[in-house]
Design a protein around this motif. Structure first.
Motif, PDB file in Angstrom:
ATOM      1  N   ASP A  73       0.809  -1.214   0.000  1.00  0.00           N
ATOM      2  CA  ASP A  73       0.000   0.000   0.000  1.00  0.00           C
ATOM      3  C   ASP A  73       0.849   1.274   0.000  1.00  0.00           C
ATOM      4  N   GLY A  74       2.170   1.133  -0.022  1.00  0.00           N
ATOM      5  CA  GLY A  74       3.053   2.292  -0.104  1.00  0.00           C
ATOM      6  C   GLY A  74       3.211   3.075   1.182  1.00  0.00           C
ATOM      7  N   SER A  75       2.761   2.516   2.292  1.00  0.00           N
ATOM      8  CA  SER A  75       2.762   3.284   3.535  1.00  0.00           C
ATOM      9  C   SER A  75       4.049   3.151   4.342  1.00  0.00           C
ATOM     10  N   GLN A  76       4.854   2.109   4.090  1.00  0.00           N
ATOM     11  CA  GLN A  76       5.986   1.831   4.961  1.00  0.00           C
ATOM     12  C   GLN A  76       7.167   1.306   4.163  1.00  0.00           C
ATOM     13  N   ASP A 353      13.282 -17.069  11.275  1.00  0.00           N
ATOM     14  CA  ASP A 353      14.568 -16.656  10.711  1.00  0.00           C
ATOM     15  C   ASP A 353      14.386 -15.608   9.612  1.00  0.00           C
ATOM     16  N   VAL A 354      13.445 -14.693   9.805  1.00  0.00           N
ATOM     17  CA  VAL A 354      13.177 -13.669   8.796  1.00  0.00           C
ATOM     18  C   VAL A 354      14.406 -12.787   8.570  1.00  0.00           C
ATOM     19  N   ILE A 355      14.725 -12.564   7.298  1.00  0.00           N
ATOM     20  CA  ILE A 355      15.868 -11.696   6.977  1.00  0.00           C
ATOM     21  C   ILE A 355      15.461 -10.539   6.059  1.00  0.00           C
ATOM     22  N   ALA A 356      14.210 -10.519   5.611  1.00  0.00           N
ATOM     23  CA  ALA A 356      13.753  -9.412   4.762  1.00  0.00           C
ATOM     24  C   ALA A 356      12.239  -9.346   4.780  1.00  0.00           C
ATOM     25  N   ARG A 453      20.445 -11.580  12.922  1.00  0.00           N
ATOM     26  CA  ARG A 453      19.462 -10.512  13.097  1.00  0.00           C
ATOM     27  C   ARG A 453      20.118  -9.254  13.691  1.00  0.00           C
ATOM     28  N   ARG A 454      20.946  -9.454  14.681  1.00  0.00           N
ATOM     29  CA  ARG A 454      21.606  -8.319  15.326  1.00  0.00           C
ATOM     30  C   ARG A 454      22.448  -7.530  14.321  1.00  0.00           C
ATOM     31  N   GLU A 455      23.203  -8.230  13.488  1.00  0.00           N
ATOM     32  CA  GLU A 455      24.061  -7.540  12.524  1.00  0.00           C
ATOM     33  C   GLU A 455      23.247  -6.891  11.405  1.00  0.00           C
ATOM     34  N   LEU A 456      22.160  -7.527  11.003  1.00  0.00           N
ATOM     35  CA  LEU A 456      21.282  -6.912  10.003  1.00  0.00           C
ATOM     36  C   LEU A 456      20.738  -5.583  10.518  1.00  0.00           C
ATOM     37  N   LEU A 463      13.380  -5.285  10.020  1.00  0.00           N
ATOM     38  CA  LEU A 463      12.821  -6.622  10.149  1.00  0.00           C
ATOM     39  C   LEU A 463      11.480  -6.640  10.870  1.00  0.00           C
ATOM     40  N   GLY A 464      10.849  -5.475  10.977  1.00  0.00           N
ATOM     41  CA  GLY A 464       9.538  -5.429  11.574  1.00  0.00           C
ATOM     42  C   GLY A 464       9.608  -5.195  13.075  1.00  0.00           C
TER      43      GLY A 464
END
Length: 464
Positions: A73-76, A353-356, A453-456, A463-464
């Motif tokens: 929706d282009g909001s975030q 394990d979300v990365i994107a 996750r910490r380094e990302l 990551l939300g």
């Protein structure tokens, strides 16, 4: 009677390049991001690229603009980190516009609304310079004019063979390049394929992949006339669709398309054209790719003639340039520890394990005809969906990460994550994971997700 393929036995002692910690293959969006992210963690990184410049589809493919890095929706803004820095640095030299300023339906996004809110217009030459600077400033060792021709694998018969490096070919001949971790950002899964990783291509029903398109740029376009015409014909599915439909019915349109794919650039009168379409060609095979290139350039000549004689605003159009290579949407996909599916994208499933995070919708061009693209009859995705780390891990092979559009995903899911911002995000995660596995002296399969996750997050990812 089937023809027997002739074989030629060849062996040679070849020089070895000095070893590095992380070897990145391919300098497109994923490769750039992976190299920068890994090098910033103080490991030795080499990036091998077949052209004399970085960028992949950003530059050699003339593909643009970058599709949305925002929620549907282009909001975030979802994709940040290395990608956001890349955009900001192009902006600093006058070579890009920030996606936050580009609304859906504008000329910069081809007048398309669905899935095209907050795209990123940019200039290919700016992308070349910024990518090069970011890599060199991070300490990446660049090796251009070099392509990979084989993988070096330890004990191919083992349950978990380990990738030790690659054999590459450049102006100096064959070379062996070894590393503790290899990141395959070739887009076609070349290293994975040479190493014996199981891969698939195309849709499950017949194995056909999405068609290819040779991008080109035109100049001397009357921008005002184009915009006025498109706005005054809201019934057209895509710009000039009614004109294309009539010409197609009369056998006068030179490509299997239902409209004109065109994107305004930052330079007045200059537009990117994404209208050609080459069907049923395998982009991972040199002979097939050659035939696709030939057909794509012939389509370009015919399309230019059609534009001048049929499209308001294009009466005086001239060719600015064609892409160095045809744009390939899909080739090999690895068999990974997890396969991203259409259901994952539709449900917005959460992964440990979300990365994107991504928001670009399904974008499946019909492998056999003129249909497809975003919108239409394609199933809707969630406003925001996740990509897990495991899609980059081959199921059995160690010492290898695969990033970009060769990750483990179904034909449908890949259509949404194959575009450039998600590839930047995947590459950043792959580069960090590779560096962490070097530091921990472990396989990428055993990288601790909390460390990743910490380094990302430290490198500006969201990551939300």
């Amino acid at each position: 009677m089937e023809e027997t393929e002739q074989r030629y036995a060849y062996s040679a002692d070849i020089p070895e390049l000095d070893d590095v910690d992380v070897l990145i293959i391919g300098g497109g969006p994923s490769g750039i991001s992976a190299a920068v992210a890994a090098a910033r963690l103080n490991v030795r990184v080499r990036l091998i690229e077949r052209y004399g410049f970085l960028g992949g589809n950003l530059t050699a493919g003339l593909v643009g603009p970058c599709m949305t890095s925002y929620s549907l929706d282009g909001s975030q803004q979802l994709i940040r980190g290395v990608y956001e820095e890349f955009v900001q640095r192009m902006m600093a030299i006058g070579g890009a516009l920030h996606p936050s300023t580009i609304p859906a339906g504008s000329a910069y996004c081809g007048f398309i609304v669905y899935g095209h809110d907050k795209v990123t217009p940019f200039e290919p030459e700016a992308a070349k310079v910024v990518a090069q600077r970011m890599c060199l400033e991070a300490g990446v060792d660049l090796l251009l004019h070099t392509m990979v021709v084989d993988a070096i694998v330890d004990d191919c018969e083992a349950v978990n063979p380990r990738i030790l490096g690659v054999v590459c070919a450049g102006k100096g001949g064959l070379r062996a390049a070894r590393a503790k971790v290899v990141v395959d950002c070739s887009a076609d899964g070349d290293v994975a394929h040479f190493a014996g990783v199981h891969t698939r291509q195309g849709r499950d029903s017949d194995g056909l992949a999405q068609p290819q398109t040779l991008f080109f740029r035109v100049q001397n376009v009357n921008d005002q006339v184009v915009e006025e015409y498109v706005r005054s014909h809201p019934e057209d599915y895509r710009p000039y669709a009614s004109i294309v439909a009539k010409a197609t019915a009369e056998g006068r349109f030179p490509a299997p398309r239902r409209g004109i794919g065109l994107y305004k650039t930052m330079e007045p009168g200059v537009w990117r054209i994404n209208t050609g379409r080459v069907l049923r060609r395998n982009g991972a095979d040199a002979k097939e790719l050659t035939l696709a290139e030939i057909e794509g350039r012939e389509q370009t000549v015919a399309l230019l003639d059609f534009f001048r004689n049929n499209l308001p605003g294009f009466e005086k159009v001239e060719l600015r340039d064609t892409a160095t290579q045809i744009g390939v949407r899909e080739t090999r996909r690895i068999d990974g520890d997890y396969e991203l599916t259409l259901d994952d994208l539709r449900s917005g499933r959460s992964f440990e394990d979300v990365i994107a995070l991504c928001g670009y919708p399904l974008d499946i061009h019909d492998p056999t005809g003129s249909g497809g693209g975003t919108g239409g009859d394609a199933p809707a995705t969630a406003n925001i969906y996740q990509i897990p780390y495991r899609v980059m891990l081959p199921r059995y092979h160690d010492g290898l990460l695969v990033s970009g559009r060769a990750v483990s995903a179904t034909h449908e899911a890949l259509s949404a994550i194959r575009v450039m911002p998600p590839c930047f995000a995947l590459g950043q995660a792959a580069g960090i994971a590779a560096a962490l596995s070097v530091g921990n002296r472990a396989s990428p399969r055993h990288v601790d997700y909390e460390d990743l996750r910490r380094e990302l997050l430290a490198q500006g990812a969201y990551l939300g």
